[in-house]
Design an enzyme around this catalytic site. Structure first.
Site, PDB file in Angstrom:
ATOM      1  N   TYR A   1       9.639 124.182  45.048  1.00 28.70           N
ATOM      2  CA  TYR A   1       9.194 123.699  46.276  1.00 28.70           C
ATOM      3  C   TYR A   1       8.172 124.594  46.963  1.00 28.70           C
ATOM      4  O   TYR A   1       7.316 124.396  48.098  1.00 28.70           O
ATOM      5  CB  TYR A   1      10.799 123.706  46.709  1.00 28.70           C
ATOM      6  CG  TYR A   1      11.042 121.954  46.743  1.00 28.70           C
ATOM      7  CD1 TYR A   1      10.246 120.646  46.193  1.00 28.70           C
ATOM      8  CD2 TYR A   1      12.106 121.655  47.589  1.00 28.70           C
ATOM      9  CE1 TYR A   1      11.289 119.964  46.040  1.00 28.70           C
ATOM     10  CE2 TYR A   1      13.127 120.643  47.192  1.00 28.70           C
ATOM     11  CZ  TYR A   1      12.572 119.750  45.874  1.00 28.70           C
ATOM     12  OH  TYR A   1      12.676 118.220  45.835  1.00 28.70           O
TER      13      TYR A   1
ATOM     14  N   LYS B   1      16.508 120.627  32.696  1.00 25.56           N
ATOM     15  CA  LYS B   1      15.422 119.648  32.066  1.00 25.56           C
ATOM     16  C   LYS B   1      15.032 120.322  30.533  1.00 25.56           C
ATOM     17  O   LYS B   1      13.343 120.971  30.076  1.00 25.56           O
ATOM     18  CB  LYS B   1      14.789 118.159  32.260  1.00 25.56           C
ATOM     19  CG  LYS B   1      13.382 118.038  32.069  1.00 25.56           C
ATOM     20  CD  LYS B   1      14.511 116.051  31.999  1.00 25.56           C
ATOM     21  CE  LYS B   1      13.359 115.089  30.853  1.00 25.56           C
ATOM     22  NZ  LYS B   1      14.192 114.284  31.307  1.00 25.56           N
TER      23      LYS B   1
ATOM     24  N   ASP C   1      18.345 113.687  34.238  1.00 26.47           N
ATOM     25  CA  ASP C   1      18.281 112.247  33.717  1.00 26.47           C
ATOM     26  C   ASP C   1      19.333 111.452  33.090  1.00 26.47           C
ATOM     27  O   ASP C   1      19.827 110.522  33.913  1.00 26.47           O
ATOM     28  CB  ASP C   1      17.040 111.594  32.377  1.00 26.47           C
ATOM     29  CG  ASP C   1      17.376 112.122  31.406  1.00 26.47           C
ATOM     30  OD1 ASP C   1      17.767 113.360  31.564  1.00 26.47           O
ATOM     31  OD2 ASP C   1      16.361 112.375  30.662  1.00 26.47           O
TER      32      ASP C   1
ATOM     33  N   ASP D   1      18.400 118.910  44.865  1.00 27.43           N
ATOM     34  CA  ASP D   1      17.846 118.232  45.963  1.00 27.43           C
ATOM     35  C   ASP D   1      18.472 116.596  45.254  1.00 27.43           C
ATOM     36  O   ASP D   1      19.421 115.705  46.365  1.00 27.43           O
ATOM     37  CB  ASP D   1      16.362 118.078  45.855  1.00 27.43           C
ATOM     38  CG  ASP D   1      16.063 117.816  47.547  1.00 27.43           C
ATOM     39  OD1 ASP D   1      16.712 117.521  47.834  1.00 27.43           O
ATOM     40  OD2 ASP D   1      15.012 118.049  47.443  1.00 27.43           O
TER      41      ASP D   1
ATOM     42  N   ASP E   1      21.833 114.921  46.840  1.00 22.58           N
ATOM     43  CA  ASP E   1      22.364 113.505  47.205  1.00 22.58           C
ATOM     44  C   ASP E   1      22.484 112.467  46.904  1.00 22.58           C
ATOM     45  O   ASP E   1      23.728 111.726  47.395  1.00 22.58           O
ATOM     46  CB  ASP E   1      21.054 112.752  48.126  1.00 22.58           C
ATOM     47  CG  ASP E   1      19.986 113.619  49.091  1.00 22.58           C
ATOM     48  OD1 ASP E   1      21.031 114.680  49.522  1.00 22.58           O
ATOM     49  OD2 ASP E   1      19.182 113.104  49.782  1.00 22.58           O
TER      50      ASP E   1
END
Ligand code: NAD
Length: 363
Positions: free
Chosen positions: A145, A195, A227, A251, A255
């Protein structure tokens, strides 16, 4: 710690002031148990500050926060300010600026399921029966980000867009140390989400964590690809204790942690720097659709105060008293509208009543 502890209260917009008033009721009750002189000062932030001062984070507010030991934040934004260009909007210009200004690089979001609120979760009962109590830790000031270069170049079919994921060793080490310490106070297990089969940043993230884990031999460290992690969280959330991840993966996973509890109005969060200076706020936004109706759920705001007491004031005992009071009130069937599931024992109460009930049950 000096004998005075200053809290900057920033209620913000929408439901912010309504739910903040309930947290203040709770603070007024517990401050006598805290063995420290609590001083609160309230400041405008977000849209309400734009209306008064022409900016979302006025100098007076920033100065007030700098002079405080912690910030209790409500929520900002709403349709009234949606016409503004992105760089003038309340969220970007207050919350994100505060995070940057105070270097709040670690974001904590606890996610647990209350026994009497199973009906709100999208998960099946046999999964929920095992319970879950997760602390989701997200890196907040680095990663993709914020990485440079980023942008768009080229034209026609050769036009392209690019972002950069960068993590410095110091950024990984500082969040890792904090995560290990949080794990030590819980069930001593960290699952780090990455990852590492694809990304260089993830490979380095893993390496650094593995090396540091030798200093924290009581903590069990394991790794999971993002994943797989999102699937495991749906299938068996009880396997997780502390979840640690980068900004981007955090992020997503934070959530999902929120979603499986089923109620945004119950979820607090804390953003801290390495001195445990923190900004504490509900995970949800300003909920303009229900603002001013006295129906918003104040629990996330009250739990944000509880996190402030636990992490910045280092008083787990009092934060536990607040959490117990909330649990008791929910066990008795009291619900704000968002928590109502039409069960026979449920009683709908207003924002104010919920705040008063929780305050009364703190003993
Ligand atoms: P939101 O979280 O405000 O609302 C989403 C839904 O959840 C709404 O139906 C709302 O009524 C409900 N909800 C949220 N908190 C609740 C509570 N305490 N009790 C009962 N119901 C609750 O998200 P949104 O609608 O996407 O955003 C509304 C505004 O809030 C926007 O201006 C957005 O920019 C802002 N926002 C601010 C923050 C923040 O201040 N940290 C975070 C997210 C969104």
């Amino acid at each position: 710690m000096s004998n005075v502890f200053k809290i900057a209260i920033l209620p913000g917009d929408g439901i912010g002031p309504e739910i903040m008033n309930q947290a203040i009721k709770v603070l007024n009750k517990v401050k006598y148990y805290l063995n420290i002189n609590i001083i609160t000062n309230e400041y405008l932030v977000g849209g309400s500050a734009i209306d008064t001062y022409g900016e979302a984070l006025p100098k007076k507010t920033l100065l007030g926060c700098e002079e405080s030991n912690a910030i209790l934040f409500g929520s900002v934004g709403g349709p009234k300010w949606d016409y503004l260009p992105l760089n003038k909007r309340p969220e970007k210009n207050s919350l994100l600026k505060l995070r940057k200004h105070f270097n709040l690089f670690i974001n904590l979001r606890p996610a647990y399921i209350y026994k009497n609120l199973y009906m709100l979760s999208p998960l099946k009962k046999n999964i929920l029966d095992k319970g879950f109590n997760i602390l989701c830790i997200r890196e907040l000031t680095g990663g993709i980000y914020f990485g440079n270069p980023n942008g768009r170049k080229g034209t026609g079919i050769n036009e392209y867009a690019f972002d950069t994921e960068i993590y410095y060793r110091f950024e990984i080490e500082r969040i890792a140390h904090m995560a290990f310490n949080f794990a030590l106070q819980r069930n001593k297990t960290i699952c780090s989400i990455d990852k590492a089969n694809v990304l260089n940043t993830s490979i380095m993230w893993r390496e650094i964590l593995k090396n540091l884990s030798h200093k924290y031999s009581q903590v069990k460290l394991n790794f999971m690809y993002i994943d797989n992690a999102v699937m495991q969280l749906m299938k068996n959330p009880s396997q997780f204790d502390v979840i640690l991840s980068t900004n981007l993966f955090g992020d997503i996973i934070s959530d999902q942690c929120a979603m499986i509890t089923g109620s945004i109005g119950n979820l607090p969060s804390a953003s801290l720097n390495n001195k445990f200076f923190g900004l504490y706020e509900p995970a949800g936004g300003s909920a303009p659709d229900i603002a001013g109706k006295n129906i918003a759920n104040p629990i996330a705001q009250i739990l944000s105060l509880s996190m402030l007491i636990e992490y910045s004031l280092k008083n787990k005992n009092i934060s536990k008293k607040i959490e117990n009071a909330i649990e008791q009130v929910l066990n008795l069937g009291y619900r704000t509208k968002d928590l109502f599931t039409n069960q026979s024992n449920e009683i709908i109460v207003t924002t104010e009543d919920m705040g008063t009930l929780i305050t009364e049950y703190i003993t």
